[in-house]
Scaffold this active site. Structure first.
Site, PDB file in Angstrom:
ATOM      1  N   ASN A   1       0.454  -1.443  -0.174  1.00 50.77           N
ATOM      2  CA  ASN A   1       0.163   0.185  -0.061  1.00 50.77           C
ATOM      3  C   ASN A   1       0.503   1.229  -0.017  1.00 50.77           C
ATOM      4  O   ASN A   1       1.233   1.581   0.822  1.00 50.77           O
ATOM      5  CB  ASN A   1      -0.765   0.114   0.894  1.00 50.77           C
ATOM      6  CG  ASN A   1      -1.590   1.209   1.011  1.00 50.77           C
ATOM      7  OD1 ASN A   1      -2.174   1.869  -0.093  1.00 50.77           O
ATOM      8  ND2 ASN A   1      -1.837   1.462   2.410  1.00 50.77           N
ATOM      9  N   GLU A   2       0.858   1.870  -0.698  1.00 54.07           N
ATOM     10  CA  GLU A   2       2.359   2.887  -1.231  1.00 54.07           C
ATOM     11  C   GLU A   2       2.959   2.656  -0.811  1.00 54.07           C
ATOM     12  O   GLU A   2       3.593   3.634   0.207  1.00 54.07           O
ATOM     13  CB  GLU A   2       1.421   4.419  -0.803  1.00 54.07           C
ATOM     14  CG  GLU A   2      -0.188   4.345  -1.366  1.00 54.07           C
ATOM     15  CD  GLU A   2      -0.419   5.748  -1.972  1.00 54.07           C
ATOM     16  OE1 GLU A   2      -0.191   6.322   0.187  1.00 54.07           O
ATOM     17  OE2 GLU A   2      -1.371   6.527  -2.007  1.00 54.07           O
TER      18      GLU A   2
END
Ligand SMILES: *[C@@H]1O[C@H](CO)[C@@H](O)[C@H](O)[C@H]1NC(C)=O
Ligand SMILES: *[C@@H]1O[C@H](CO)[C@@H](O)[C@H](O)[C@H]1NC(C)=O
Length: 192
Positions: free
Chosen positions: A129-130
């Site tokens: 996630n990012e």
């Protein structure tokens, strides 16, 4: 635009319709190819998954991105007709990077079984996630790509690689400009 033949109103009419048609092409709203939403679960008052799926369907959403692959969420998306991106949290990246078996287990539990026996239309796996967000200080730079490779191999082995694609979500901070002008935009040096 200049009208060359001032005497013929017929010709002016013809130009006028060209303008009207061009304007219509630009101004009249056309249906988009798809509309989607992110659906996270870190909330003080999370709605029941079936309620969220009902909201998405009632409002014409065709796609949803999840941040994990939580079973209750995926069960609610069963036979909903909504295309799903499942996510792998950053804290799983090092395990998935170092173990092909862990990646195969992840795909079996969180992709294959939901597609084959649960009717969930999974189309993408978001690996991390990012993970390249600058505040992570590069913690996931070494594990994100190997984790993606192992998940891709596991999808191929499961016969799902043509339906399910892997990707890495990036935060907008991977892109910057040294001049403060859009024309100076470039990826951060560590992202290169
Ligand atoms: C499947 O995904 C869930 C939710 O992200 C995770 O807790 C679980 O460990 C995953 N299963 C496997 C076998 O990796
Ligand atoms: C990143 O580095 C800063 C400064 O050294 C530190 O305060 C922060 O906890 C670090 N963050 C992570 C995720 O390692």
């Amino acid at each position: 635009m200049c009208v060359i033949n001032k005497n013929t109103t017929g010709l002016m009419g013809w130009w006028w319709w060209v303008v009207v048609v061009l304007l219509a092409m630009v101004v009249v709203p056309r249906p988009v190819g798809g509309i989607g939403a992110n659906w996270g679960t870190q909330a003080t008052h999370p709605l029941p998954p079936a309620t969220v799926v009902g909201l998405l369907r009632d409002n014409g959403f065709q796609k949803v991105k999840l941040f994990d692959a939580e079973e209750g969420t995926l069960n609610a998306l069963s036979k909903s007709g909504i295309e799903v991106m499942v996510g792998i949290p950053n804290d799983m990246l090092s395990t998935l990077a170092s173990s092909v078996q862990a990646a195969e287990n992840w795909v079996a539990a969180n992709v294959s079984s939901h597609i084959s026996s649960n009717g969930v239309d999974i189309r993408y796996v978001a690996v991390g996630n990012e993970p390249f967000l600058s505040t992570y200080n590069g913690s996931f730079l070494g594990t994100t790509f190997p984790a993606l490779q192992n998940i891709q191999s596991a999808l191929i082995k499961a016969g799902l690689s043509s339906q399910v694609k892997v990707t890495i979500p990036l935060n907008a901070d991977v892109y910057e400009t040294s001049t403060d002008l859009p024309s100076g935009g470039d990826f951060r040096s560590d992202i290169h």
